[in-house]
Write a protein that holds these residues in place. Structure first.
Motif, mmCIF file in Angstrom:
data_model
loop_
_atom_site.group_PDB
_atom_site.id
_atom_site.type_symbol
_atom_site.label_atom_id
_atom_site.label_comp_id
_atom_site.label_asym_id
_atom_site.label_seq_id
_atom_site.Cartn_x
_atom_site.Cartn_y
_atom_site.Cartn_z
ATOM 1 N N THR A 174 0.153 -1.044 -0.213
ATOM 2 C CA THR A 174 0.318 0.035 -0.321
ATOM 3 C C THR A 174 0.799 1.277 0.334
ATOM 4 O OG1 THR A 174 -2.052 -1.178 1.214
ATOM 5 C CG2 THR A 174 -2.135 1.034 1.538
ATOM 6 N N GLU A 175 1.831 0.801 1.308
ATOM 7 C CA GLU A 175 2.518 2.452 0.714
ATOM 8 C C GLU A 175 3.683 2.784 -0.672
ATOM 9 O OE1 GLU A 175 5.248 1.209 4.289
ATOM 10 O OE2 GLU A 175 4.455 1.744 5.933
ATOM 11 N N PHE A 176 3.727 1.859 -1.296
ATOM 12 C CA PHE A 176 4.859 1.694 -2.549
ATOM 13 C C PHE A 176 3.121 1.444 -3.561
ATOM 14 C CE2 PHE A 176 5.705 -0.348 -6.384
ATOM 15 C CZ PHE A 176 7.663 0.275 -6.520
ATOM 16 N N ALA A 177 2.465 1.773 -3.239
ATOM 17 C CA ALA A 177 1.033 1.786 -4.295
ATOM 18 C C ALA A 177 0.865 3.669 -4.032
ATOM 19 C CB ALA A 177 0.196 1.229 -4.969
ATOM 20 N N ALA A 178 0.948 3.959 -3.452
ATOM 21 C CA ALA A 178 0.577 5.434 -3.035
ATOM 22 C C ALA A 178 1.583 7.047 -2.289
ATOM 23 C CB ALA A 178 0.075 5.591 -1.693
ATOM 24 N N GLN A 179 2.362 6.309 -3.315
ATOM 25 C CA GLN A 179 3.884 7.183 -3.736
ATOM 26 C C GLN A 179 3.588 8.080 -4.324
ATOM 27 O OE1 GLN A 179 8.600 4.994 -4.580
ATOM 28 N NE2 GLN A 179 6.434 3.338 -4.732
ATOM 29 N N PRO A 180 4.322 9.058 -4.493
ATOM 30 C CA PRO A 180 3.345 10.490 -4.908
ATOM 31 C C PRO A 180 3.182 10.055 -6.885
ATOM 32 C CG PRO A 180 4.660 10.769 -4.073
ATOM 33 C CD PRO A 180 4.818 10.268 -3.311
ATOM 34 N N GLN A 181 4.718 9.501 -6.777
ATOM 35 C CA GLN A 181 4.131 9.696 -8.886
ATOM 36 C C GLN A 181 2.715 8.497 -9.455
ATOM 37 O OE1 GLN A 181 6.382 7.768 -7.367
ATOM 38 N NE2 GLN A 181 7.780 6.193 -7.409
ATOM 39 N N PHE A 182 2.412 7.785 -8.312
ATOM 40 C CA PHE A 182 1.411 6.654 -8.349
ATOM 41 C C PHE A 182 0.355 7.298 -8.219
ATOM 42 C CE2 PHE A 182 4.921 3.522 -7.639
ATOM 43 C CZ PHE A 182 5.122 3.768 -8.595
ATOM 44 N N THR A 183 0.115 8.758 -8.023
ATOM 45 C CA THR A 183 -1.125 9.003 -7.545
ATOM 46 C C THR A 183 -1.522 10.193 -7.704
ATOM 47 O OG1 THR A 183 -0.288 10.586 -5.594
ATOM 48 C CG2 THR A 183 -0.620 8.181 -4.764
ATOM 49 N N TYR A 184 -2.822 10.725 -7.660
ATOM 50 C CA TYR A 184 -3.297 12.031 -8.444
ATOM 51 C C TYR A 184 -4.180 12.384 -7.200
ATOM 52 C CZ TYR A 184 -6.144 15.857 -10.194
ATOM 53 O OH TYR A 184 -6.743 17.051 -10.438
#
Ligand SMILES: [Fe+2]
Length: 289
Positions: free
Chosen positions: A226-236
């Protein structure tokens, strides 16, 4: 072409420029559907759709569904298939408080996972209320190969209760009974290979344990992913303006809302379309095997 879509960020988000009068044109719908697969989230700034206009667009996209019929008090918009999300005292505030945490809509309901969610901002809160989206397609694509190998066949138990335990210090017996009625314990693959061949991670605050692993080890892995997926490059993160219309691919993004105060009257009108693929199964079916 009567629709222009700009990338919001490299891996996620599209800003859609289209005249409201062109919204239901077949080429506009087709372009928006394709962009939703590619971008995960589409923002139509200040479109100010009525409920009927939103439903017409929703119907052009797919099969309309209201997966929150079991949530008390949510259907006080003009149409029964429009769900009004608010912290209004008349509604089910706990259900909304659970949205402060990463989640996938409808994942603890025993039905094909809803494909896309559509929201119109009807009233904003002066502070908070932004919605954050994380691309679980992009996160999967960026996983190192050894982690992909580690997680490829894992299955995860998802429980609404797990999210609700984040909302309260402890749950009453009445709450536990109510949430048990409202939701189903579901087992889903951690990596979802979709009909298109793309793979996404199936995560969220409802992801409670991994089948066949110690609870502690499973939760630690879920937390790391979850921490990996929530990194800035994957989020808007969407900063709402009144009248904004936002659509997201519920099969390839998870989302959460920044907390806002209950008395601001913030209100979003939501519609949903059904998916066609049944992702997982109720836990009790697995236990019966
Ligand atoms: Fe949601």
């Amino acid at each position: 072409m009567s629709i222009v879509i700009e990338n919001a960020k490299q891996h996620i988000g599209g800003i859609v420029r289209v005249d409201k009068a062109d919204l239901l044109k077949p080429e506009v719908i087709a372009a928006a559907q394709a962009a939703l697969e590619d971008r995960g989230v589409l923002v139509f700034p200040e479109l100010f759709l009525t409920d009927q206009e939103q439903l017409a667009f929703t119907d052009a996209f797919g099969s309309r569904v209201n997966f929150s019929k079991t949530v008390p008090g949510g259907n006080d918009a003009d149409d029964p298939d429009v769900y009004r999300i608010s912290l209004d005292k008349n509604l089910e505030p706990e259900y909304v408080l659970g949205t402060w945490f990463w989640h996938i809509d409808g994942i603890t309901i025993d039905q094909p996972l809803p494909k896309a969610t559509f929201l119109t901002a009807r009233k904003l809160s002066p502070e908070g209320g932004q919605t954050e989206f994380a691309s679980t397609f992009a996160a999967y694509d960026a996983l190192p190969q050894d982690v992909r190998d580690e997680v490829s066949d894992l299955k995860v138990v998802h429980r609404m209760m797990t999210t609700m335990r984040l909302v309260y210090r402890e749950l009453t017996d009445e709450q536990e009974a109510r949430y048990t009625r409202m939701a189903t314990e579901m087992v889903h693959p951690l990596v979802w290979t979709q009909a298109s061949g793309r793979k996404s991670l199936v995560l969220g605050s409802h992801a409670d344990e991994i089948i066949g692993m110690r609870v502690s080890d499973g939760r630690a892995l879920i937390a790391r992913l979850t921490e990996f997926a929530a990194q800035p490059q994957f989020t808007y993160k969407h900063e709402w303006q009144l009248g904004d219309f936002v659509v997201w691919n519920n099969h390839g993004v998870m989302h959460r809302v920044m907390p806002y105060a209950a008395d601001t009257g913030r209100a979003m009108h939501r519609t949903t379309i059904m998916g066609t693929q049944r992702l997982g199964h109720p836990l009790k079916e697995l236990e019966a095997v």
